[in-house]
Design a protein around this motif. Sequence first.
Motif, mmCIF file in Angstrom:
data_model
loop_
_atom_site.group_PDB
_atom_site.id
_atom_site.type_symbol
_atom_site.label_atom_id
_atom_site.label_comp_id
_atom_site.label_asym_id
_atom_site.label_seq_id
_atom_site.Cartn_x
_atom_site.Cartn_y
_atom_site.Cartn_z
ATOM 1 N N VAL A 188 -18.209 37.657 17.878
ATOM 2 C CA VAL A 188 -18.578 39.755 17.670
ATOM 3 C C VAL A 188 -17.421 40.075 16.972
ATOM 4 O O VAL A 188 -16.836 40.502 17.151
ATOM 5 C CB VAL A 188 -18.959 40.388 18.554
ATOM 6 N N VAL A 189 -18.000 40.784 15.713
ATOM 7 C CA VAL A 189 -16.817 41.887 15.158
ATOM 8 C C VAL A 189 -16.695 43.071 15.074
ATOM 9 O O VAL A 189 -15.817 43.610 15.535
ATOM 10 C CB VAL A 189 -17.215 40.976 13.063
ATOM 11 N N ASP A 190 -18.258 43.328 15.521
ATOM 12 C CA ASP A 190 -18.241 44.992 15.049
ATOM 13 C C ASP A 190 -19.542 45.040 16.675
ATOM 14 O O ASP A 190 -20.824 44.929 16.476
ATOM 15 C CB ASP A 190 -19.434 45.590 13.873
ATOM 16 N N GLU A 191 -18.868 46.253 17.605
ATOM 17 C CA GLU A 191 -19.189 46.259 18.715
ATOM 18 C C GLU A 191 -21.074 46.656 17.803
ATOM 19 O O GLU A 191 -21.536 46.851 19.469
ATOM 20 C CB GLU A 191 -18.914 46.499 19.825
ATOM 21 N N HIS A 192 -20.694 47.794 17.392
ATOM 22 C CA HIS A 192 -21.868 48.421 16.682
ATOM 23 C C HIS A 192 -22.619 47.653 15.374
ATOM 24 O O HIS A 192 -23.842 47.823 15.571
ATOM 25 C CB HIS A 192 -21.878 49.282 16.385
ATOM 26 N N ASP A 193 -22.742 46.203 15.669
ATOM 27 C CA ASP A 193 -23.133 45.669 14.580
ATOM 28 C C ASP A 193 -22.861 43.892 15.231
ATOM 29 O O ASP A 193 -22.589 43.589 14.445
ATOM 30 C CB ASP A 193 -22.968 45.788 13.173
ATOM 31 N N PRO A 194 -24.657 43.794 15.975
ATOM 32 C CA PRO A 194 -23.963 42.605 16.517
ATOM 33 C C PRO A 194 -24.209 41.494 16.410
ATOM 34 O O PRO A 194 -23.920 39.828 16.899
ATOM 35 C CB PRO A 194 -24.925 42.600 18.033
ATOM 36 N N LEU A 195 -24.936 41.384 14.797
ATOM 37 C CA LEU A 195 -24.984 40.272 13.868
ATOM 38 C C LEU A 195 -23.870 39.691 13.162
ATOM 39 O O LEU A 195 -23.974 38.596 12.643
ATOM 40 C CB LEU A 195 -26.162 40.252 13.434
ATOM 41 N N LYS A 196 -22.929 40.571 13.416
ATOM 42 C CA LYS A 196 -21.582 40.422 12.392
ATOM 43 C C LYS A 196 -20.656 39.288 13.064
ATOM 44 O O LYS A 196 -20.780 40.055 14.228
ATOM 45 C CB LYS A 196 -21.072 41.329 12.159
ATOM 46 N N THR A 197 -20.532 38.009 12.963
ATOM 47 C CA THR A 197 -19.358 37.148 13.040
ATOM 48 C C THR A 197 -18.973 36.322 12.463
ATOM 49 O O THR A 197 -18.794 36.611 11.838
ATOM 50 C CB THR A 197 -20.792 35.765 13.544
ATOM 51 N N ASN A 198 -17.387 36.393 13.333
ATOM 52 C CA ASN A 198 -16.489 35.699 12.925
ATOM 53 C C ASN A 198 -16.560 34.038 12.816
ATOM 54 O O ASN A 198 -16.639 33.710 14.480
ATOM 55 C CB ASN A 198 -15.151 35.930 13.591
ATOM 56 N N PRO A 199 -16.986 33.421 11.486
ATOM 57 C CA PRO A 199 -17.414 31.920 12.106
ATOM 58 C C PRO A 199 -16.159 31.050 13.745
ATOM 59 O O PRO A 199 -16.666 30.155 13.460
ATOM 60 C CB PRO A 199 -17.084 31.468 11.412
ATOM 61 N N GLU A 200 -14.983 31.673 12.648
ATOM 62 C CA GLU A 200 -13.493 31.064 13.110
ATOM 63 C C GLU A 200 -13.866 30.994 14.955
ATOM 64 O O GLU A 200 -13.512 29.855 15.664
ATOM 65 C CB GLU A 200 -12.979 31.877 13.097
ATOM 66 N N ILE A 284 -23.642 45.921 24.970
ATOM 67 C CA ILE A 284 -22.582 45.237 24.925
ATOM 68 C C ILE A 284 -23.593 43.647 24.952
ATOM 69 O O ILE A 284 -24.516 43.317 25.457
ATOM 70 C CB ILE A 284 -21.728 44.429 26.495
ATOM 71 N N TYR A 285 -23.373 43.613 23.631
ATOM 72 C CA TYR A 285 -24.324 42.085 23.053
ATOM 73 C C TYR A 285 -23.621 40.792 23.168
ATOM 74 O O TYR A 285 -22.860 41.032 23.380
ATOM 75 C CB TYR A 285 -24.816 42.684 21.566
#
Length: 426
Positions: A188-200, A284-285
């Motif tokens: 999870v990259v951004d706690e306010h945008d849970p669809l943003k993902t760091n593929p690493e 907490i997503y």
Amino acid sequence: MRLLSKTYWHGTQIRFRDPVEDVTGISVALDAADGTRLRGVYWTSDNNPRPKVAVIAAHPRGDFSEHHAFPAFLKAGYACMGANMRNVNNDSDCQHEKLVVDIAAYMQWLKENGVEKIILLGNSGGGSLFSFYQSQAKAAPDDRIKFTPGGRPTGLNKMALIPGDAIIYMAAHTGQGLIINEVIDPSVVDEHDPLKTNPEFDMYDPENGFKPAPEWVKYSPEFIEKFRKAQLARVQRLDAVAHDWINLSKDAAKIHGSEGFEDLPAEIQRRVMEREAFEPVMVIYRTMANLHYADNTLDPSPRPYGSLISPRPDLMNFQRFGFARVMTPHGWLSTWSGLSSNASIPKTGPSITEPAVVIQAGKDLDVFPETHSKLTFNTIQSADKEYWDIPEALHYFEPDEGDNGNETLNRVMERLVAWVRERFPI
């Protein structure tokens, strides 16, 4: 699309599964030391209405008033207390230090009603809860925890805490916070945008070895190491958010209580009091990312693929339903943060010296043998302790496909009642 497992915690498995005749259950309503009203159910056999030995079961949020272990104990003549906590069915503000106060009230009630020996039945989250209680009950008052992780006074040093006489860890994990350390999604990259993902750090990305469920995966040691470090880093960031919210209110309270506050402009006074009164919640997503769900080589057991909540954790990870989804800052720090919570077996287990049995359910999807059960067994300091591995058992010891009725539960309970009877005869 059905994602929720039929065996997940929805209350249907925490109940009497066999008919129990000639027993009486009475509703127990009592006040904890801080005035919180509690309600449980006290069960006795009509053949032994004033028992000297009782089993007490509790969970931070689950309703254990009709726990499935009770019928076997009742048939054997033991009393059973289903001790519901103040956070039953909703742990959004669950603070384990307050749950210690709740258990203390039930323990006192049992003693006042003729019970001489009390056995703590720690099922699932009840294991770390009772270990925490026992560690505080056995500590000298001045050595008890004085403040919650969020900084609130506990008052435990002024309370009467009666220790239990034995403890049963039944499919018990090592702590809700430690569960979160294992399941929180570090991508999870951004706690306010849970669809943003760091593929690493995405365990469900095929580039990291993931395969379509339910095909088992074997992650590389390099990925495992960086994934787990990133999980703890996210928990640490959430801890910082929780402390920031708490400090905002504390700072406002200081201003409100300072000299000259009444001389401030009315608008500023209002804003300060609003900040002092404000009770935020943390969302907490994505808390369905345990490597064990997809890789059964990390902690081998007879379990099937997936999690207790879902056979498709990769998709359930994006659903509303899940661990620690909505929490107050104080609740997060005390219960679900594996970095801050006091209710963890590694912290409290060394205080346990009473007779103990650790029961591992082999097919458990969230409590694993090495990660939880054997760690608990090796951490507690009981001279009289046993480790039981039940390969065919699910988390709730409910019937699995192909089982005939409650055979698994009944076999375990026959053995467990014998273990209790040997140490605490009726």
